[in-house]
Design a protein around this motif. Sequence first.
Motif, PDB file in Angstrom:
ATOM      1  N   GLY A   2      11.149 -56.036 -31.555  1.00  0.00           N
ATOM      2  CA  GLY A   2      12.167 -55.852 -30.690  1.00  0.00           C
ATOM      3  C   GLY A   2      11.829 -55.782 -29.349  1.00  0.00           C
ATOM      4  O   GLY A   2      10.916 -55.132 -29.073  1.00  0.00           O
ATOM      5  N   VAL A   3      12.978 -56.304 -28.258  1.00  0.00           N
ATOM      6  CA  VAL A   3      12.843 -56.072 -27.077  1.00  0.00           C
ATOM      7  C   VAL A   3      14.069 -55.713 -26.354  1.00  0.00           C
ATOM      8  O   VAL A   3      15.199 -56.181 -26.747  1.00  0.00           O
ATOM      9  N   LYS A   4      13.945 -54.856 -25.403  1.00  0.00           N
ATOM     10  CA  LYS A   4      15.236 -54.288 -24.840  1.00  0.00           C
ATOM     11  C   LYS A   4      15.173 -54.512 -23.371  1.00  0.00           C
ATOM     12  O   LYS A   4      14.081 -54.584 -22.618  1.00  0.00           O
ATOM     13  N   ASP A   5      16.217 -55.159 -22.899  1.00  0.00           N
ATOM     14  CA  ASP A   5      16.375 -55.619 -21.564  1.00  0.00           C
ATOM     15  C   ASP A   5      16.842 -54.464 -20.721  1.00  0.00           C
ATOM     16  O   ASP A   5      16.899 -53.376 -20.926  1.00  0.00           O
ATOM     17  N   SER A   6      17.100 -55.034 -19.498  1.00  0.00           N
ATOM     18  CA  SER A   6      17.286 -53.918 -18.116  1.00  0.00           C
ATOM     19  C   SER A   6      18.591 -53.109 -18.411  1.00  0.00           C
ATOM     20  O   SER A   6      19.075 -52.033 -17.991  1.00  0.00           O
ATOM     21  N   ASN A   7      19.452 -53.947 -19.266  1.00  0.00           N
ATOM     22  CA  ASN A   7      20.909 -53.354 -19.516  1.00  0.00           C
ATOM     23  C   ASN A   7      20.893 -52.391 -20.901  1.00  0.00           C
ATOM     24  O   ASN A   7      22.067 -51.918 -21.241  1.00  0.00           O
ATOM     25  N   GLY A   8      19.678 -52.403 -21.585  1.00  0.00           N
ATOM     26  CA  GLY A   8      19.689 -51.632 -22.745  1.00  0.00           C
ATOM     27  C   GLY A   8      20.058 -52.406 -24.223  1.00  0.00           C
ATOM     28  O   GLY A   8      20.258 -51.818 -25.007  1.00  0.00           O
ATOM     29  N   LYS A   9      20.129 -53.708 -23.901  1.00  0.00           N
ATOM     30  CA  LYS A   9      20.479 -54.643 -25.012  1.00  0.00           C
ATOM     31  C   LYS A   9      19.310 -54.792 -25.855  1.00  0.00           C
ATOM     32  O   LYS A   9      18.221 -55.197 -25.045  1.00  0.00           O
ATOM     33  N   ILE A  10      19.345 -54.869 -27.035  1.00  0.00           N
ATOM     34  CA  ILE A  10      18.129 -54.829 -28.017  1.00  0.00           C
ATOM     35  C   ILE A  10      18.165 -56.231 -28.842  1.00  0.00           C
ATOM     36  O   ILE A  10      19.252 -56.399 -29.297  1.00  0.00           O
ATOM     37  N   ALA A  11      17.103 -57.022 -28.746  1.00  0.00           N
ATOM     38  CA  ALA A  11      17.295 -58.308 -29.412  1.00  0.00           C
ATOM     39  C   ALA A  11      16.000 -58.149 -30.577  1.00  0.00           C
ATOM     40  O   ALA A  11      14.798 -57.956 -29.873  1.00  0.00           O
ATOM     41  N   VAL A  12      16.187 -58.472 -31.664  1.00  0.00           N
ATOM     42  CA  VAL A  12      15.133 -58.171 -32.596  1.00  0.00           C
ATOM     43  C   VAL A  12      14.980 -59.438 -33.610  1.00  0.00           C
ATOM     44  O   VAL A  12      16.154 -60.106 -33.887  1.00  0.00           O
ATOM     45  N   LYS A  13      13.627 -59.893 -33.572  1.00  0.00           N
ATOM     46  CA  LYS A  13      13.369 -60.859 -34.630  1.00  0.00           C
ATOM     47  C   LYS A  13      12.805 -60.487 -35.883  1.00  0.00           C
ATOM     48  O   LYS A  13      11.804 -59.607 -35.598  1.00  0.00           O
ATOM     49  N   LYS A  14      12.815 -60.985 -36.816  1.00  0.00           N
ATOM     50  CA  LYS A  14      12.247 -60.502 -38.018  1.00  0.00           C
ATOM     51  C   LYS A  14      11.670 -61.691 -38.974  1.00  0.00           C
ATOM     52  O   LYS A  14      12.000 -62.622 -38.800  1.00  0.00           O
ATOM     53  N   MET A  15      10.307 -61.474 -39.606  1.00  0.00           N
ATOM     54  CA  MET A  15       9.815 -62.482 -40.145  1.00  0.00           C
ATOM     55  C   MET A  15       9.486 -61.742 -41.651  1.00  0.00           C
ATOM     56  O   MET A  15       9.156 -60.560 -41.976  1.00  0.00           O
ATOM     57  N   VAL A  16       9.248 -62.524 -42.841  1.00  0.00           N
ATOM     58  CA  VAL A  16       8.844 -62.251 -44.071  1.00  0.00           C
ATOM     59  C   VAL A  16       7.970 -62.984 -44.541  1.00  0.00           C
ATOM     60  O   VAL A  16       7.892 -64.457 -44.295  1.00  0.00           O
TER      61      VAL A  16
END
Length: 315
Positions: free
Chosen positions: A137-151
């Motif tokens: 997960g990465v959180k930007d300067s506005n606090g929005k979180i983007a998450v990538k997942k793998m299996v």
Amino acid sequence: MQCNDVQATEPDIKVSLTRVGVTNLKKLVKLKRKNKRDIVLLPTFEVFVDLPSSQKGIHMSRSPEVIEEVVENILLEKEIYGVEDLSVEIVMKLFEKHEYATRAEVMLYSDYMMEEKSPVTKKDSQEIGKIIARAYGVKDSNGKIAVKKMVGAEVVGITACPCAQNMLKENAAVNLTERGFSNEDIEKILDSVTIATHNQRGIGTVMIEVPNGYTVGISKIIKIIKDSMSGEVYELLKRSDEAFVVEAAHKNPKFVEDCAREMIKRVVDVFDYLPEDTQVLVRQVNKESIHRHDAFAERNSTIRELRDELKTLTN
């Protein structure tokens, strides 16, 4: 006397760190599955967040607390069907606990029991593979979180070396010629017998990104890895089974590169519904029997790049 928050103080050397956290953390996990039996796992977790240069340390105890909280509480309230979904839940919770973090990562490894039958006698046995999940997960300067997942999965199989086998086949042809066999007879003999070679214990790994709204079945990944080597290995084999496994592997010799490329093709074919920017990691390691080193092959790419390469080959 009040205890100061030492972790929040400034460090002597003001340098940011990419990953700080805990490894080798084990926790019993029960995953719910739609219309199937629940899965009980004992995975090993690796949990990390980044650390800014202005802070001395992370609050280390919070990371194990996150695992405990997610496993004990969230799984009781929500239906989580895959290890990749569990990893996403942990990443989101890490951001809550480590408010200073802009990146969070979870890796999960667990043995996975599979029911198998020996190839000839059909004896029941339990085989062990390894399932893997990763969320980042990465959180930007506005606090929005983007998450990538793998299996993904890691599976052990057997490989047989084509090069040594070809040399032994050539030697056999020379020996048979010296003993007076005709070329026609030699061809029949070599087609009728299994030519020896040296073997390796192959370890295949496939990791696939799971975009939002899509599913990637671990059982399909496991089958891809098994089918991409010279042959399968089994815990329980009777004599006829052993003969079958050895002969089948020698009739299907493969280099480490062959196994990796076979996995790539099968991934593209089986998961043709995934978006083109889906990340794929394929790795093959062969534990050599006649060398002290091991053989290695890997590809890290997108579905689009792999499809384009395979299309070029067929055109």
